[in-house]
Design a protein around this motif. Structure first.
Motif, mmCIF file in Angstrom:
data_model
loop_
_atom_site.group_PDB
_atom_site.id
_atom_site.type_symbol
_atom_site.label_atom_id
_atom_site.label_comp_id
_atom_site.label_asym_id
_atom_site.label_seq_id
_atom_site.Cartn_x
_atom_site.Cartn_y
_atom_site.Cartn_z
ATOM 1 N N TYR A 53 -14.946 1.526 9.476
ATOM 2 C CA TYR A 53 -15.358 1.976 10.805
ATOM 3 C C TYR A 53 -14.185 2.711 11.465
ATOM 4 O O TYR A 53 -13.041 2.258 11.423
ATOM 5 C CB TYR A 53 -15.775 0.788 11.674
ATOM 6 C CG TYR A 53 -16.970 0.055 11.131
ATOM 7 C CD1 TYR A 53 -18.230 0.660 11.108
ATOM 8 C CD2 TYR A 53 -16.848 -1.235 10.609
ATOM 9 C CE1 TYR A 53 -19.330 -0.006 10.585
ATOM 10 C CE2 TYR A 53 -17.951 -1.904 10.098
ATOM 11 C CZ TYR A 53 -19.183 -1.281 10.089
ATOM 12 O OH TYR A 53 -20.285 -1.939 9.571
ATOM 13 N N SER A 54 -14.500 3.837 12.083
ATOM 14 C CA SER A 54 -13.481 4.628 12.760
ATOM 15 C C SER A 54 -13.052 3.938 14.047
ATOM 16 O O SER A 54 -13.863 3.312 14.738
ATOM 17 C CB SER A 54 -14.023 6.018 13.081
ATOM 18 O OG SER A 54 -14.309 6.742 11.910
ATOM 19 N N LEU A 55 -11.776 4.092 14.375
ATOM 20 C CA LEU A 55 -11.264 3.591 15.645
ATOM 21 C C LEU A 55 -11.604 4.610 16.737
ATOM 22 O O LEU A 55 -11.315 5.803 16.598
ATOM 23 C CB LEU A 55 -9.758 3.390 15.565
ATOM 24 C CG LEU A 55 -9.298 2.298 14.588
ATOM 25 C CD1 LEU A 55 -7.784 2.313 14.439
ATOM 26 C CD2 LEU A 55 -9.767 0.932 15.037
ATOM 27 N N SER A 56 -12.239 4.134 17.808
ATOM 28 C CA SER A 56 -12.720 5.049 18.843
ATOM 29 C C SER A 56 -11.993 4.879 20.171
ATOM 30 O O SER A 56 -12.355 5.517 21.158
ATOM 31 C CB SER A 56 -14.227 4.830 19.071
ATOM 32 O OG SER A 56 -14.474 3.542 19.618
ATOM 33 N N SER A 57 -10.979 4.058 20.197
ATOM 34 C CA SER A 57 -10.241 3.821 21.443
ATOM 35 C C SER A 57 -9.080 4.813 21.557
ATOM 36 O O SER A 57 -8.938 5.732 20.756
ATOM 37 C CB SER A 57 -9.754 2.371 21.493
ATOM 38 O OG SER A 57 -9.198 1.974 20.256
ATOM 39 N N ASP A 58 -8.242 4.624 22.561
ATOM 40 C CA ASP A 58 -7.089 5.484 22.779
ATOM 41 C C ASP A 58 -5.951 5.023 21.867
ATOM 42 O O ASP A 58 -5.537 3.864 21.926
ATOM 43 C CB ASP A 58 -6.674 5.379 24.251
ATOM 44 C CG ASP A 58 -5.574 6.354 24.631
ATOM 45 O OD1 ASP A 58 -4.842 6.825 23.738
ATOM 46 O OD2 ASP A 58 -5.439 6.633 25.836
ATOM 47 N N PRO A 59 -5.403 5.908 21.021
ATOM 48 C CA PRO A 59 -4.304 5.491 20.136
ATOM 49 C C PRO A 59 -3.090 4.948 20.881
ATOM 50 O O PRO A 59 -2.293 4.216 20.294
ATOM 51 C CB PRO A 59 -3.961 6.784 19.384
ATOM 52 C CG PRO A 59 -5.195 7.598 19.443
ATOM 53 C CD PRO A 59 -5.826 7.289 20.771
ATOM 54 N N ALA A 60 -2.957 5.307 22.144
ATOM 55 C CA ALA A 60 -1.811 4.812 22.918
ATOM 56 C C ALA A 60 -1.970 3.357 23.335
ATOM 57 O O ALA A 60 -1.005 2.713 23.746
ATOM 58 C CB ALA A 60 -1.613 5.681 24.161
ATOM 59 N N ASP A 61 -3.184 2.816 23.213
ATOM 60 C CA ASP A 61 -3.456 1.431 23.615
ATOM 61 C C ASP A 61 -3.190 0.505 22.432
ATOM 62 O O ASP A 61 -3.994 0.425 21.505
ATOM 63 C CB ASP A 61 -4.907 1.305 24.091
ATOM 64 C CG ASP A 61 -5.251 -0.104 24.555
ATOM 65 O OD1 ASP A 61 -4.339 -0.964 24.588
ATOM 66 O OD2 ASP A 61 -6.428 -0.354 24.868
ATOM 67 N N ARG A 62 -2.066 -0.216 22.474
ATOM 68 C CA ARG A 62 -1.705 -1.124 21.381
ATOM 69 C C ARG A 62 -2.334 -2.500 21.555
ATOM 70 O O ARG A 62 -2.240 -3.345 20.659
ATOM 71 C CB ARG A 62 -0.180 -1.273 21.323
ATOM 72 C CG ARG A 62 0.601 0.013 21.066
ATOM 73 C CD ARG A 62 0.561 0.398 19.597
ATOM 74 N NE ARG A 62 1.057 -0.674 18.752
ATOM 75 C CZ ARG A 62 2.355 -0.963 18.555
ATOM 76 N NH1 ARG A 62 3.284 -0.236 19.171
ATOM 77 N NH2 ARG A 62 2.720 -1.940 17.746
ATOM 78 N N ALA A 63 -2.993 -2.749 22.689
ATOM 79 C CA ALA A 63 -3.510 -4.087 22.967
ATOM 80 C C ALA A 63 -4.821 -4.363 22.250
ATOM 81 O O ALA A 63 -5.147 -5.529 21.984
ATOM 82 C CB ALA A 63 -3.711 -4.276 24.472
ATOM 83 N N ALA A 64 -5.601 -3.317 21.936
ATOM 84 C CA ALA A 64 -6.922 -3.551 21.350
ATOM 85 C C ALA A 64 -7.385 -2.319 20.590
ATOM 86 O O ALA A 64 -6.929 -1.195 20.844
ATOM 87 C CB ALA A 64 -7.936 -3.900 22.441
ATOM 88 N N TRP A 65 -8.294 -2.544 19.656
ATOM 89 C CA TRP A 65 -8.967 -1.468 18.943
ATOM 90 C C TRP A 65 -10.460 -1.544 19.245
ATOM 91 O O TRP A 65 -11.033 -2.641 19.306
ATOM 92 C CB TRP A 65 -8.791 -1.623 17.427
ATOM 93 C CG TRP A 65 -7.403 -1.422 16.932
ATOM 94 C CD1 TRP A 65 -6.385 -0.771 17.569
ATOM 95 C CD2 TRP A 65 -6.872 -1.858 15.675
ATOM 96 N NE1 TRP A 65 -5.252 -0.773 16.798
ATOM 97 C CE2 TRP A 65 -5.523 -1.428 15.628
ATOM 98 C CE3 TRP A 65 -7.406 -2.546 14.592
ATOM 99 C CZ2 TRP A 65 -4.702 -1.685 14.534
ATOM 100 C CZ3 TRP A 65 -6.596 -2.808 13.504
ATOM 101 C CH2 TRP A 65 -5.255 -2.382 13.471
ATOM 102 N N ARG A 66 -11.091 -0.388 19.382
ATOM 103 C CA ARG A 66 -12.541 -0.378 19.571
ATOM 104 C C ARG A 66 -13.209 0.325 18.392
ATOM 105 O O ARG A 66 -12.768 1.385 17.951
ATOM 106 C CB ARG A 66 -12.921 0.352 20.868
ATOM 107 C CG ARG A 66 -14.430 0.268 21.161
ATOM 108 C CD ARG A 66 -14.788 1.001 22.440
ATOM 109 N NE ARG A 66 -14.518 2.438 22.321
ATOM 110 C CZ ARG A 66 -14.756 3.311 23.292
ATOM 111 N NH1 ARG A 66 -15.216 2.903 24.458
ATOM 112 N NH2 ARG A 66 -14.484 4.603 23.113
#
Length: 314
Positions: A53-66
């Motif tokens: 599954y592709s990561l769809s969140s902001d790459p700058a956000d290290r706290a979580a992956w969406r």
């Protein structure tokens, strides 16, 4: 790594997003726009499947992956389980991110998404905004209700063109791509029919980057032939029969191979080529990368006809 489902949302008809985080609150590994992860889904009774599954969140956000997941009831059970069984608080095994859809530096980007193909594009938009690049998106789907993340995209106004097929027909690719500035980098992700149409329409193929969720149709000349493969690192040589693959032979020999899809789409089994030439049958490498002949996906690719031995770094 084991991550916890921090949030779960219904994003559209048949599409669920999962937000994953470290159970202890630690930062997650660095990743870049276009990356995907492997999700290991435990189906019970000692059965499990691995899905990308592709990561769809902001790459700058290290706290979580969406992740964005399309429910496919006729599939092999992975998306069905994710969309109907996984819930907030559940733990799930997730691989480190891999990226075969890397966003190259450019001043102008055109993103083309179809259906669930919007997921990696969202991360690319976040990166483009962060570096101050100009960008626009053309996003198509069967119906408006089936198109995920529309509310999130609405804030970008005229930069985003939404084309539900039942309202407006197919994506107007000729109008969008036919007179494209050669400096514009085109990134497209979606169903195979859309990607084939994009390939046929983009006038500057060097600026085109695609990601496929299903294998593209590969035309081959004549029946497959057996060939030798030398696993240089392991010091072993074996025959790959016409009806088998390099991956299958490596498994039989007990070599430490990394793989997932077995279809040439995920890139997990990418292996460096030391000598010999490959007949590339994957859906990951573009034409230039295949021509470089520095690596191959051992789940589908073979020795080029006339090449009797492939020497691999495995």
């Amino acid at each position: 790594m084991e991550l916890i489902v921090r949030d779960r949302r219904d994003e559209a008809d048949g599409v669920v997003s999962l937000t994953l985080a470290d159970p202890e609150g630690h930062d997650l590994p660095v990743w870049t726009a276009g990356a995907h992860v492997d999700l290991t889904v435990d189906l019970g009774d000692d059965a499990h499947v691995v899905r990308q599954y592709s990561l769809s969140s902001d790459p700058a956000d290290r706290a979580a992956w969406r992740l964005g997941v399309l429910r496919e009831p006729a599939g092999r059970g992975g998306s069905e389980f994710v969309c109907t069984k996984l819930d907030v608080g559940d733990l799930v095994e997730v691989s480190a991110p891999r990226n075969h859809f890397e966003l190259a530096p450019a001043t102008d980007y055109l993103f083309v998404a179809g259906g669930i193909g919007i997921t990696p594009i969202l991360a690319m938009i976040a990166h483009a905004r962060a570096v101050g690049a100009r960008w626009s998106l053309v996003y198509g789907g069967r119906t408006r209700s089936s198109m995920a993340f529309l509310d999130e995209l609405a804030v970008y106004g005229e930069r985003v063109t939404v084309v539900p097929q039942d309202e407006q027909g197919l994506l107007p690719l000729a109008a969008v791509l036919g007179d494209l500035d050669p400096r514009t980098a085109v990134y497209a992700c979606g169903p195979e029919a859309m990607l084939a149409a994009v390939e046929a329409t983009v006038p500057h193929r060097a600026a085109l980057h695609l990601e496929r969720f299903t294998p593209k149709v590969i035309e081959v000349e004549g029946p497959d032939e057996a060939f030798q493969v030398e696993f240089a690192t392991s010091g072993l040589t074996a025959t790959v029969p016409a009806e088998s693959t390099v991956l299958a032979v490596a498994e039989e020999l007990g070599l430490p191979v990394d793989f997932s899809c077995r279809e040439g789409t995920c890139g997990s089994c990418e292996t460096p080529i030391l000598t010999g030439r490959a007949e590339h049958r994957d859906s990951v490498l573009d034409e230039a990368e295949q021509a470089e002949n520095t690596c191959l996906m051992i789940c589908v690719s073979r020795a080029e006809r006339g090449c009797t031995t492939l020497r691999l770094d495995l």
